[in-house]
Enzyme design. Structure first.
Site, PDB file in Angstrom:
ATOM      1  N   GLU A   6       0.842  -1.209   0.000  1.00 54.44           N
ATOM      2  CA  GLU A   6       0.000   0.000   0.000  1.00 54.44           C
ATOM      3  C   GLU A   6       0.883   1.268   0.000  1.00 54.44           C
ATOM      4  O   GLU A   6       1.852   1.360   0.767  1.00 54.44           O
ATOM      5  CB  GLU A   6      -0.867  -0.011   1.261  1.00 54.44           C
ATOM      6  CG  GLU A   6      -1.822   1.150   1.378  1.00 54.44           C
ATOM      7  CD  GLU A   6      -2.622   1.129   2.692  1.00 54.44           C
ATOM      8  OE1 GLU A   6      -2.173   0.479   3.661  1.00 54.44           O
ATOM      9  OE2 GLU A   6      -3.698   1.759   2.729  1.00 54.44           O
TER      10      GLU A   6
ATOM     11  N   LYS B 105      -9.958   1.741  -1.741  1.00 52.66           N
ATOM     12  CA  LYS B 105      -9.980   1.165  -0.385  1.00 52.66           C
ATOM     13  C   LYS B 105     -11.353   1.370   0.269  1.00 52.66           C
ATOM     14  O   LYS B 105     -11.822   2.494   0.414  1.00 52.66           O
ATOM     15  CB  LYS B 105      -8.883   1.845   0.436  1.00 52.66           C
ATOM     16  CG  LYS B 105      -8.698   1.339   1.841  1.00 52.66           C
ATOM     17  CD  LYS B 105      -7.419   1.966   2.428  1.00 52.66           C
ATOM     18  CE  LYS B 105      -7.149   1.503   3.850  1.00 52.66           C
ATOM     19  NZ  LYS B 105      -5.835   1.946   4.333  1.00 52.66           N
TER      20      LYS B 105
ATOM     21  N   CYS C  87      -5.397  -3.105   2.901  1.00 51.96           N
ATOM     22  CA  CYS C  87      -5.021  -3.028   4.321  1.00 51.96           C
ATOM     23  C   CYS C  87      -6.158  -3.238   5.335  1.00 51.96           C
ATOM     24  O   CYS C  87      -6.535  -4.359   5.624  1.00 51.96           O
ATOM     25  CB  CYS C  87      -4.276  -1.739   4.610  1.00 51.96           C
ATOM     26  SG  CYS C  87      -3.428  -1.860   6.204  1.00 51.96           S
TER      27      CYS C  87
END
Ligand SMILES: NC(=O)NCCC(=O)O
Length: 473
Positions: free
Chosen positions: A206, A282, A319
């Site tokens: 990331e 995300k 993440c």
């Protein structure tokens, strides 16, 4: 012969094959003999080169996270280690290998990592040129293989994936252009190593092209955001994907000029021809400890796309999304065979979760997961707080690397180092997905209708939980 991996492989039509030549062949043959799953000979003992532990003057760079002791430095040996190691060991596996006798080690690994087709996840030999580049860069380099059972009706469907974990190279006080270019240069070298090794799908960590500066809340770091077609790192990644006939997943800050210059945290899937196949933004933005990411970008609006590439159907769970079971499920329902989890997380916050979550997702959804974490300790000029009652500090804590691949059969690879840049090369036979589905029937037995009804009720403001109270209370 597959480029880089020193043996023929069915099912992958790639050309090449590099020969072992130099003094490193001694190292390599030691590595190849090592059945432990860890290429010991490639693990240099020198201190971390790229960790920027000294990126700022000592008085500015103090490490900080003594959460467990309410701000006091621990005295029980658990104090953060400056080189990012586990008491001098680069990974949990290295620690176990050092202290456990062979028989006990085998049992520990069987329980901790699981067996693939009745044995430990196998190692693969590594091209000698790549091995010596890794040694020169003081990088951790590991290669593994997941196999599946032979079938009568289908050929094996092998895919080679690569995971990259990287630290920053220059202090966070350097001009932004210098910081970004240093990372682009580093990633170019690592992509070349992956390409030479026959990697077909490579995933980067990331926000690999910048420090993880979101702890600071300083808006100037938004300058690292890029247009997905024309940004400097996008241009390089597209060039490298085409050069190596390799799909590359690159997670960066996206500058969305169509929507008023909005910034997103976006994974871009670049196809083997260097074209942008698509993007995923995300879904879950953290609001924990120093992860002040909500200052910079909002929750993504792209759902759970699965990208059909030349080599496999892939998804990207960025993440913090790994804490959300249904986020993982979304990619599974859309048909992902491999889901990557490019991450940036620190030891004090999440290390006990790390070995569990990607693995759990691989088992629950019967797909492969490539879990990738940033590595190194990054310090910033201006101190910051996060409203958590900790003293103001200059660093995020240690990003602990430890990237690994989890298989749907509940086995996993060992981890990359906790304190070094790393490239993990993993060949897997995707046939195992259907084999595990046939055996375990986890998808088939899912009660999606029941879950859908529960969720439909739950999202109502006047939802009433289904609680049956003990009438004797
Ligand atoms: N980058 C990111 O979402 N980190 C959040 C912390 C964590 O999920 O461990």
């Amino acid at each position: 012969m597959v480029r880089g991996l020193l043996r023929p492989k069915p099912g992958i039509g790639r050309k090449g094959g590099l020969q072992s030549t130099s003094a490193d062949s001694r190292l390599l043959s030691t590595a190849m003999r090592d059945t432990s799953g860890v290429l010991r000979s490639l693990q240099a003992t020198t201190p971390m080169k790229f960790g920027v532990l000294n990126a700022l003057p000592k008085e500015v760079s103090g490490t900080h996270d003594y959460t467990a002791t309410n701000g006091a430095a621990p005295t029980n040996g658990a104090a953060p280690v400056d080189d990012g190691s586990l008491a001098g060991h680069e990974s949990l596996e290295a620690l176990l290998e050092k202290y456990l006798p062979e028989k006990e080690l085998e049992q520990a690994i069987r329980v901790l990592h699981g067996y693939n087709q009745g044995k430990r996840v196998g190692t693969l030999p590594i091209d000698e040129n790549v091995a010596s580049t890794a040694a020169a860069l003081d990088m951790d380099l590991k290669a593994y293989q997941f196999t599946a059972a032979e079938e009568e009706m289908r050929e094996p469907r092998t895919v080679v994936m690569g995971l990259v974990q990287n630290s920053i190279d220059v202090p966070t006080t350097e001009p932004f252009k210098v910081q970004k270019q240093s990372l682009i240069d580093k990633i170019e070298k690592i992509c070349d190593m992956a390409g030479e090794s026959g990697v077909q799908i490579l995933c980067l960590q990331e926000a690999w092209n910048m420090p993880f500066a979101f702890c600071t809340r300083e808006k100037r770091w938004c300058e690292f955001a890029e247009d997905l077609e024309t940004g400097a790192s996008m241009l390089k990644i597209k060039e490298l994907a085409k050069k190596w006939d390799m799909v590359i997943v690159t997670t960066i800050l996206e500058r969305d000029d169509v929507h008023s210059s909005t910034v997103w945290n976006t994974a871009v899937v670049v196809g083997h021809n260097g074209n942008v196949i698509g993007k995923h933004r995300k879904n879950h933005i953290p609001r924990v400890n120093d992860f002040n990411e909500s200052t910079y970008y909002m929750e993504g609006n792209t759902g759970h796309p699965v990208f059909e590439t030349k080599y496999a159907k892939i998804g990207v769970n960025i993440c913090y999304g790994r804490h959300h079971t249904l986020n993982w499920m979304g990619f599974g329902l859309n048909g992902a065979e491999i889901v990557f989890n490019p991450s940036a997380t620190v030891g004090e916050l999440s290390e006990p979760m790390w070995a569990i979550e990607a693995r759990n997702a691989a088992i629950n959804n019967t797909y492969f997961v490539g879990a990738i974490n940033r590595v190194g300790t990054e310090t910033f000029e201006n101190e910051f707080t996060s409203g958590d009652e900790k003293p103001a500090h200059h660093d995020f804590g240690h990003f602990y690397g430890s990237s690994y691949v989890a298989s749907p059969d509940a086995s996993r690879t060992p981890a990359l180092a906790r304190n070094k840049d790393g490239l993990m090369i993993v060949e897997c036979d995707l046939n195992i997905i259907q084999q595990v589905r046939d055996r375990w029937g986890i998808q088939m037995t899912g009660r999606h209708d029941m879950y859908a009804k529960l969720l439909a009720r739950y999202i109502q403001h006047d939802f009433e939980p289904q609680i049956i109270r003990d009438p004797q209370l």
